[in-house]
Design an enzyme around this catalytic site. Structure first.
Site, short mmCIF file in Angstrom:
data_model
loop_
_atom_site.label_atom_id
_atom_site.label_comp_id
_atom_site.label_asym_id
_atom_site.label_seq_id
_atom_site.Cartn_x
_atom_site.Cartn_y
_atom_site.Cartn_z
N SER A 5 0.83 -1.21 0.00
CA SER A 5 0.00 0.00 0.00
C SER A 5 0.86 1.25 0.00
O SER A 5 2.03 1.23 0.39
CB SER A 5 -0.93 0.01 1.22
OG SER A 5 -0.17 0.09 2.41
N SER B 244 -8.81 9.66 8.56
CA SER B 244 -8.55 10.97 9.15
C SER B 244 -7.07 11.30 9.04
O SER B 244 -6.21 10.42 9.16
CB SER B 244 -8.99 11.00 10.61
OG SER B 244 -8.37 9.96 11.35
N ALA C 196 -3.90 12.96 10.54
CA ALA C 196 -3.35 13.43 11.82
C ALA C 196 -2.33 14.53 11.55
O ALA C 196 -2.58 15.71 11.78
CB ALA C 196 -2.73 12.28 12.59
N ASP D 160 0.64 -4.41 16.42
CA ASP D 160 1.81 -3.76 15.82
C ASP D 160 1.99 -2.36 16.39
O ASP D 160 2.21 -1.40 15.67
CB ASP D 160 1.66 -3.71 14.30
CG ASP D 160 3.00 -3.42 13.60
OD1 ASP D 160 4.07 -3.61 14.22
OD2 ASP D 160 2.97 -2.98 12.44
N ASP E 157 -2.64 2.54 11.62
CA ASP E 157 -2.20 1.32 10.93
C ASP E 157 -2.70 0.05 11.63
O ASP E 157 -1.98 -0.59 12.40
CB ASP E 157 -0.68 1.28 10.81
CG ASP E 157 -0.24 0.26 9.76
OD1 ASP E 157 -1.07 -0.58 9.35
OD2 ASP E 157 0.94 0.30 9.35
#
Length: 342
Positions: free
Chosen positions: A50, A121, A123, A166, A184
């Site tokens: 990604s 969103s 940050a 993670d 994530d």
């Protein structure tokens, strides 16, 4: 199988990916979206399958972080179930009743022949690792504030039956106002709820929290990052929320010592240190209460770790002397000491 043949799970109801009531105008503006509805301004980061872009809605000019996942790469890496789990976890945490200010929000998803898109969103462009690279380590006040917000985020997702798996400085974004945003969820796992688990108060529209994760977790293959992975993961044992609290212990150590507790020349030797609990505090470690907190998190038996259900959940953190004076309910509105480092 072609790159366009990844099956898409049923879309959640319109409110499943909605922000809280205070962001209702964004919810109404999103609707059903396609790639053409956004301007892709620049690349923010890249993973194995990604790429995250800074994106802007062409109509509202609202900026988002847009995660673009390559279908072909997802299939090559056999990550189809993982990407669907990530979407499921994010949708659950983005509902109005599940909203938390320290957790990234999913506004919508869509796909085309080549890619899956997650509109998240935004940050900021900085994460906790970036802060540590600038400062090397934090003051005790900065570490207490940062750790409190990580605890608030983790206990919230655990109360909703999700483990992150993670947790590391790179996945802890710093918002424009200097607050932590847990991001994530690519390695996250959703567990079936059983009995209620107390969580810290949050400014969510609903004060009710769903059931916490079960005590019977599940075995899993190695996910996460070497320096923060827990012994039970390495030993292929049953896991639960304790994996996240182990990582928290590693992070608190790093915030105040300026280095990670488990370091060596290769992953093999790092894993040996982790499974034998071989780490040392530096002679100049600045705070005895922080040391006590770390020692209560870096324990081989996950049920012995502070924050787990066996140790009282969130109440265990509230009672620890390192967090004395923390206004848990007022954290989202407090002035962040990290603002001075931005």
């Amino acid at each position: 199988m072609t790159s366009s043949s990844i099956p898409s799970p049923p879309e959640a109801p319109a409110d499943a990916a909605s922000p809280p009531a205070k962001k209702a105008e964004d919810e109404q503006a999103m609707g059903l979206k396609t790639k053409a509805d956004f301007l892709f301004l620049e690349e923010l980061g890249e993973g194995s399958y990604s790429t995250v872009y800074l994106g802007s809605d062409r109509n509202t000019h609202t900026r988002f972080a847009i995660k673009v996942c390559s279908k072909a790469q997802i299939m090559r890496e056999k990550k189809i179930q993982q990407i669907f789990r990530e979407k499921e976890c994010l949708q659950k945490l983005s509902r109005p009743e599940s909203y938390h200010p320290f957790i990234v929000r999913l506004y919508c998803t869509f796909q085309d022949n080549e890619s899956l898109y997650f509109v998240l969103s935004l940050a900021s462009r900085q994460d906790l690792l970036g802060v540590l690279k600038k400062k090397k380590k934090l003051t005790v006040e900065e570490a207490r504030f940062t750790t409190s917000e990580i605890v608030a985020a983790l206990t919230h997702i655990h109360a909703h039956g999700i483990i992150h798996r993670d947790v590391k400085p790179e996945n802890l974004l710093i918002s424009q106002s200097g607050h932590i945003v847990l991001s994530d969820f690519g390695c996250a796992k959703m567990l079936e709820p059983t009995t209620p688990e107390p969580a810290p108060p949050t400014p969510a529209p609903s004060s009710e929290a769903p059931d916490g994760p079960p005590r019977t977790g599940r075995r899993c293959s190695f996910v996460g990052t070497a320096h923060y992975v827990s012994p039970e993961v390495l030993n292929n044992k049953i896991i639960h929320e304790g994996v996240d609290y182990w990582a928290l212990g590693c992070i608190v150590f790093q915030l105040l010592a300026g280095d990670r507790p488990f370091n060596d020349v290769s992953e093999y030797f790092i894993f040996k240190r982790i499974t034998s609990l071989r780490y040392e505090f530096p002679a100049d470690f600045p705070d005895a209460n922080a040391k006590s907190l770390i020692e209560s998190l870096l324990l081989i038996d996950p049920d012995d770790r502070l924050g787990t259900r066996a140790k009282g959940g969130f109440s265990g953190f509230k009672e620890h002397p390192f967090f004395e004076g923390v206004d848990w309910k007022g954290l989202p509105d407090s002035v962040s000491p990290l603002m001075a480092t931005k």
